[in-house]
Write an enzyme that holds these catalytic residues in place. Structure first.
Site, PDB file in Angstrom:
ATOM      1  N   LYS A  54      59.324  50.155  28.452  1.00  0.00           N
ATOM      2  CA  LYS A  54      59.212  51.008  27.084  1.00  0.00           C
ATOM      3  C   LYS A  54      60.361  51.995  27.293  1.00  0.00           C
ATOM      4  O   LYS A  54      60.763  52.585  26.279  1.00  0.00           O
ATOM      5  CB  LYS A  54      57.824  51.502  27.243  1.00  0.00           C
ATOM      6  CG  LYS A  54      56.813  50.443  26.660  1.00  0.00           C
ATOM      7  CD  LYS A  54      55.699  51.228  26.131  1.00  0.00           C
ATOM      8  CE  LYS A  54      54.384  50.088  25.716  1.00  0.00           C
ATOM      9  NZ  LYS A  54      53.516  50.661  25.483  1.00  0.00           N
ATOM     10  N   LYS A  58      53.324  43.901  17.296  1.00  0.00           N
ATOM     11  CA  LYS A  58      53.010  44.862  16.091  1.00  0.00           C
ATOM     12  C   LYS A  58      54.656  45.756  16.166  1.00  0.00           C
ATOM     13  O   LYS A  58      54.736  46.461  14.738  1.00  0.00           O
ATOM     14  CB  LYS A  58      52.145  45.768  16.360  1.00  0.00           C
ATOM     15  CG  LYS A  58      51.941  46.738  17.658  1.00  0.00           C
ATOM     16  CD  LYS A  58      50.516  47.194  17.725  1.00  0.00           C
ATOM     17  CE  LYS A  58      50.305  47.659  19.252  1.00  0.00           C
ATOM     18  NZ  LYS A  58      49.121  48.078  19.610  1.00  0.00           N
ATOM     19  N   LYS A 108      56.596  37.534  22.318  1.00  0.00           N
ATOM     20  CA  LYS A 108      55.371  37.647  22.032  1.00  0.00           C
ATOM     21  C   LYS A 108      55.157  38.067  20.802  1.00  0.00           C
ATOM     22  O   LYS A 108      55.894  38.809  20.144  1.00  0.00           O
ATOM     23  CB  LYS A 108      54.485  38.202  22.994  1.00  0.00           C
ATOM     24  CG  LYS A 108      54.681  39.844  22.987  1.00  0.00           C
ATOM     25  CD  LYS A 108      53.319  40.244  23.867  1.00  0.00           C
ATOM     26  CE  LYS A 108      53.172  41.760  23.289  1.00  0.00           C
ATOM     27  NZ  LYS A 108      52.079  42.365  24.374  1.00  0.00           N
TER      28      LYS A 108
HETATM   29  P1  ATP Z   1      52.482  45.170  20.809  1.00  0.00           P
HETATM   30  O1  ATP Z   1      53.557  44.322  21.690  1.00  0.00           O
HETATM   31  O2  ATP Z   1      52.319  44.276  19.678  1.00  0.00           O
HETATM   32  O3  ATP Z   1      52.901  46.456  20.575  1.00  0.00           O
HETATM   33  P2  ATP Z   1      50.749  45.468  22.775  1.00  0.00           P
HETATM   34  O4  ATP Z   1      50.764  44.742  24.077  1.00  0.00           O
HETATM   35  O5  ATP Z   1      51.299  47.238  23.089  1.00  0.00           O
HETATM   36  O6  ATP Z   1      51.165  44.858  21.651  1.00  0.00           O
HETATM   37  P3  ATP Z   1      48.069  46.590  23.028  1.00  0.00           P
HETATM   38  O7  ATP Z   1      47.311  47.417  21.803  1.00  0.00           O
HETATM   39  O8  ATP Z   1      48.568  47.276  24.188  1.00  0.00           O
HETATM   40  O9  ATP Z   1      49.337  46.024  22.396  1.00  0.00           O
HETATM   41  O10 ATP Z   1      47.374  45.319  23.238  1.00  0.00           O
HETATM   42  C1  ATP Z   1      46.015  45.110  23.257  1.00  0.00           C
HETATM   43  C2  ATP Z   1      45.611  43.795  24.006  1.00  0.00           C
HETATM   44  O11 ATP Z   1      45.884  42.889  23.065  1.00  0.00           O
HETATM   45  C3  ATP Z   1      45.920  43.545  25.362  1.00  0.00           C
HETATM   46  O12 ATP Z   1      45.334  43.053  26.086  1.00  0.00           O
HETATM   47  C4  ATP Z   1      47.155  42.563  25.087  1.00  0.00           C
HETATM   48  O13 ATP Z   1      47.801  41.883  26.180  1.00  0.00           O
HETATM   49  C5  ATP Z   1      46.766  41.990  23.814  1.00  0.00           C
HETATM   50  N1  ATP Z   1      47.783  41.426  22.912  1.00  0.00           N
HETATM   51  C6  ATP Z   1      48.751  42.155  22.252  1.00  0.00           C
HETATM   52  N2  ATP Z   1      49.480  41.307  21.904  1.00  0.00           N
HETATM   53  C7  ATP Z   1      49.108  39.667  22.089  1.00  0.00           C
HETATM   54  C8  ATP Z   1      49.676  38.663  21.805  1.00  0.00           C
HETATM   55  N3  ATP Z   1      50.922  38.363  21.165  1.00  0.00           N
HETATM   56  N4  ATP Z   1      48.887  37.737  22.252  1.00  0.00           N
HETATM   57  C9  ATP Z   1      47.834  37.751  23.147  1.00  0.00           C
HETATM   58  N5  ATP Z   1      47.505  38.972  23.332  1.00  0.00           N
HETATM   59  C10 ATP Z   1      47.877  40.049  22.910  1.00  0.00           C
END
Ligand code: ATP
Ligand code: LTN
Length: 329
Positions: A115, A200, A197
């Site tokens: 990050k 968002k 992956k």
């Molecule tokens: P992004 O990369 O979209 O910003 P993030 O990992 O920062 O996503 P969080 O809000 O931290 O999003 O994620 C909350 C939960 O959702 C975590 O347990 C994360 O692993 C899961 N998650 C997020 N994106 C995915 C995905 N594409 N597939 C499966 N699980 C996911």
């Protein structure tokens, strides 16, 4: 005396929630409610480790709560609360900053490196300290199990290290938690690039089906999703990562398992498969959004206040013990 194991998890209200969050995290939590005492947080103080627009943050906190509820988190059974409503979280994080959390540990955290990237010297201290706040979240509730995505395993490891160090200095006060990472659907991939992956944070929103996308828009995204070379619909992560991802989404949002889908689509083309998948996704979103739209902002305020009271009673008790142990009480 209630002897059920305790689950804790949370999501940051920092962007559009998508089917990856539902499949990878929330649907698993819904299942866990049957067998465990669950605590689910909207971790807004984690969200502010990167820049947030205040209006948008306020809206997202409500949105994430509604998404938990619409997905099937039961506020009668599980505790749902907003992290910032309970000061014990940040207070315990500070205590851990002084006891248990070491620079060397935090320097190893891969999410921070990802990050912060090139800006390692100029990003806020909060981004660096983020896993310590997460440790406080988990350890305040005597958590046994932390269901998370693969990327969060290292943070749960850190929480275990902090707990062990604190315990070895002051006695057995913190329970040592375990992470659980779901196997199937743990990583839903981008619709446009199955090597990344679904996220968002991606600039191209066609990669991602938001839980609040209109069913029509979602159908178009599925039809535009990339596929692999060949014609067969088989689950093969190495040679057919795009189709494998679509099969996972199909199985998770529909009623047929991957093996069954492979059989049913033998001899049928990608076009037909995607069309059917688009219908399954649209139906899922329609049902989900019906439930979502039934929940009012006032309902959310009440549920979060109720959750705050329940969570705070537990957190405050633990914090009080810690304060005594370190000598400030
Ligand atoms: P992004 O990369 O979209 O910003 P993030 O990992 O920062 O996503 P969080 O809000 O931290 O999003 O994620 C909350 C939960 O959702 C975590 O347990 C994360 O692993 C899961 N998650 C997020 N994106 C995915 C995905 N594409 N597939 C499966 N699980 C996911
Ligand atoms: N860091 C996590 C969110 C999070 C969390 C937690 C998850 C904050 N505190 C405690 C489990 C337990 C994330 O970004 N997914």
């Amino acid at each position: 005396m209630n002897k059920q194991k305790i689950i804790f998890s949370g999501i940051q209200p920092s962007g559009q929630m998508h089917i990856g969050h539902y499949i990878g995290a929330i649907s698993q939590w819904v299942e866990m409610q049957k067998d465990y005492d669950c605590v689910f947080s909207i971790v807004d103080y984690h969200a502010i480790t990167v820049k947030q627009n205040p209006e948008e943050l306020r809206r997202r906190i409500i949105e994430v709560t509604k998404i938990y509820l619409a997905a099937g988190i039961d506020s009668q059974k599980s505790i749902i609360f907003q992290q910032s409503a309970i000061p014990a979280h940040t207070e315990l994080a500070w205590i851990f900053n002084c006891y248990g959390a070491r620079m060397a540990d935090l320097n190893r955290m891969t999410q921070f490196k990802d990050k912060a990237g090139e800006n390692r010297e100029s990003v806020g201290v909060g981004l660096f300290d983020y896993p310590v706040l997460m440790a406080a979240d988990i350890l305040l509730y005597d958590t046994d199990i932390v269901p998370v995505g693969e990327d969060q395993k290292q943070h749960v490891e850190l929480a275990r290290d902090i707990a062990r160090r604190f315990n070895s200095e002051f006695g057995e006060i913190f329970k040592i938690p375990q992470s659980v990472v779901r196997q199937e659907g743990a990583r839903i991939m981008s619709l446009l690039d199955p090597a990344k992956k679904m996220s968002k944070s991606d600039v191209n929103q066609n990669n991602c089906i938001a839980l609040l996308d209109s069913p029509e828009a979602a159908k178009k995204k599925i039809m535009r999703a990339v596929t692999d070379s060949g014609i067969e619909i088989t689950y093969d992560l190495v040679n057919k990562p795009a189709i494998a991802n679509l099969l996972t989404i199909y199985a998770q949002l529909g009623t047929r398992q991957v093996k069954r889908l492979e059989k049913d689509y033998a001899g049928h083309g990608y076009g037909e498969f995607k069309k059917d998948l688009a219908e399954v996704v649209a139906k899922f979103l329609e049902d989900f959004q019906k439930k979502y739209n039934r929940i009012s902002d006032d309902d959310v305020v009440k549920i979060l206040e109720d959750g705050r009271k329940k969570a705070e009673a537990i957190a405050q008790k633990k914090l009080e013990e810690v304060r005594k142990l370190i000598g400030v009480r």
